[in-house]
Motif scaffolding. Structure first.
Motif, PDB file in Angstrom:
ATOM      1  N   THR A 182       0.842  -1.187   0.000  1.00 16.62           N
ATOM      2  CA  THR A 182       0.000   0.000   0.000  1.00 16.62           C
ATOM      3  C   THR A 182       0.884   1.246   0.000  1.00 16.62           C
ATOM      4  OG1 THR A 182      -0.129   0.035   2.412  1.00 16.62           O
ATOM      5  CG2 THR A 182      -1.864  -1.171   1.225  1.00 16.62           C
ATOM      6  N   PRO A 240       0.636   5.788   0.691  1.00 18.39           N
ATOM      7  CA  PRO A 240      -0.220   6.797   1.310  1.00 18.39           C
ATOM      8  C   PRO A 240      -1.401   7.148   0.416  1.00 18.39           C
ATOM      9  CG  PRO A 240       2.085   7.364   1.615  1.00 18.39           C
ATOM     10  CD  PRO A 240       2.064   6.170   0.703  1.00 18.39           C
ATOM     11  N   HIS A 251      -6.386   1.559   4.395  1.00 16.31           N
ATOM     12  CA  HIS A 251      -5.699   0.762   5.417  1.00 16.31           C
ATOM     13  C   HIS A 251      -4.173   0.863   5.345  1.00 16.31           C
ATOM     14  CE1 HIS A 251      -9.699  -0.816   5.987  1.00 16.31           C
ATOM     15  NE2 HIS A 251      -9.698  -1.385   4.791  1.00 16.31           N
ATOM     16  N   HIS A 252      -3.662   1.929   4.715  1.00 20.34           N
ATOM     17  CA  HIS A 252      -2.205   2.075   4.626  1.00 20.34           C
ATOM     18  C   HIS A 252      -1.575   2.214   6.002  1.00 20.34           C
ATOM     19  CE1 HIS A 252       1.759   3.232   3.302  1.00 20.34           C
ATOM     20  NE2 HIS A 252       1.663   4.387   3.932  1.00 20.34           N
ATOM     21  N   THR A 253      -2.258   2.890   6.916  1.00 23.51           N
ATOM     22  CA  THR A 253      -1.678   3.080   8.253  1.00 23.51           C
ATOM     23  C   THR A 253      -1.471   1.750   8.970  1.00 23.51           C
ATOM     24  OG1 THR A 253      -3.912   3.438   9.137  1.00 23.51           O
ATOM     25  CG2 THR A 253      -2.637   5.394   8.527  1.00 23.51           C
ATOM     26  N   ILE A 254      -2.275   0.755   8.637  1.00 22.62           N
ATOM     27  CA  ILE A 254      -2.106  -0.567   9.250  1.00 22.62           C
ATOM     28  C   ILE A 254      -1.000  -1.351   8.558  1.00 22.62           C
ATOM     29  CG2 ILE A 254      -3.230  -2.806   9.649  1.00 22.62           C
ATOM     30  CD1 ILE A 254      -5.898  -1.300   9.856  1.00 22.62           C
ATOM     31  N   LYS A 288       1.450  -0.418   6.398  1.00 21.86           N
ATOM     32  CA  LYS A 288       2.771   0.135   6.080  1.00 21.86           C
ATOM     33  C   LYS A 288       3.873  -0.533   6.886  1.00 21.86           C
ATOM     34  CE  LYS A 288       2.519   4.020   9.337  1.00 21.86           C
ATOM     35  NZ  LYS A 288       2.567   5.501   9.484  1.00 21.86           N
ATOM     36  N   ASP A 289       3.539  -1.048   8.074  1.00 23.44           N
ATOM     37  CA  ASP A 289       4.525  -1.737   8.895  1.00 23.44           C
ATOM     38  C   ASP A 289       4.291  -3.248   8.945  1.00 23.44           C
ATOM     39  OD1 ASP A 289       5.797   0.672   9.634  1.00 23.44           O
ATOM     40  OD2 ASP A 289       4.243   1.031  11.152  1.00 23.44           O
TER      41      ASP A 289
END
Length: 238
Positions: A216, A218, A222-225, A227-228
């Protein structure tokens, strides 16, 4: 004893594969988004490494992973309009599969509603068919009888040159012991292989889907989930 099992977390069975919009990937349901009978679902990774060697024997002294592609493969057995669209790399999420239905005996022209229709002779074999859009005249030369039927159909484009859409996928497999689910969430993927339509007499045909998950970025759902996390997450209780 050597080789003893430490748990009952064995894998045997099938998985439910759900496909839908990326924004709704966590909320996909079997009733609305399942692609039906799927066999041999496999999620696999194939990492590549760049090795550094030393000495006369060139033994490895250091190594760096340079890629770790993940893919999911499966055999899809239900040749629905949606599944055909997905297999062709197209977006089938908005397809109204309830539109395909028998509409009655043959009139002089096709129904006036929008869409594609076939006139089908209602005899054994049923391979006398005329296809057309709304208001298309049914040729007398086809020789349809009063038993012929008009059927509304879903039109699936083959070889359409649209940009391939990104979709989301949820896969749920159940372990045989304790009804324990293993859930896989893929927030961004493309179906890059899959369309095969074969009429054979020796076995049931299937479409060999291959999902390619993507990172994903920005702005993606659901990128915040993820990205890591990576390109997918697997949830298991064992």
């Amino acid at each position: 004893m050597a080789g003893e099992a430490k748990s009952t977390s064995f894998v045997l069975g099938t998985a439910t594969v759900m496909i839908g919009p990326r924004a709704d990937v966590f909320e996909l349901t079997p009733e609305e988004h399942s692609i039906g009978l799927v066999k041999n679902f496999t999620l696999s990774g194939d990492p590549s490494y760049l090795d550094l060697t030393h000495g006369v024997r060139n033994t490895i002294v250091y190594s760096v992973m340079t890629s770790f592609p993940i893919k999911a493969t499966m055999e899809v057995f239900e040749f629905t309009s949606k599944n055909l669209m997905y297999g062709l790399g197209l977006d089938g999420t908005g397809l109204d599969t309830t539109a395909a239905s028998t509409t009655g005996t043959v009139p002089t022209i096709f129904p006036t509603a929008t869409g594609w229709y076939v006139c089908q002779e209602n005899t054994e074999g049923r391979d006398l068919v005329f296809a057309g859009q709304q208001n298309a005249d049914i040729p007398d030369s086809m020789g349809f009888t009063a038993a012929a039927r008009i059927r509304k159909m879903n039109m699936v484009p083959v070889g359409k040159k649209d940009e391939q859409p990104f979709l989301g996928a949820k896969i749920v497999g159940i372990l045989p012991e304790g009804n324990e689910p293993v859930t896989i969430i893929i927030p961004k993927m493309r179906i890059q292989k899959g369309f095969t339509l074969a009429f054979t007499t020796d076995n049931y045909s299937n479409m060999p889907y291959e999902f390619t998950p993507f990172d994903t970025v920005p702005g993606d759902a659901h990128h915040t989930i993820f990205k890591d996390v990576g390109v997918a997450m697997m949830l298991t209780g064992n």
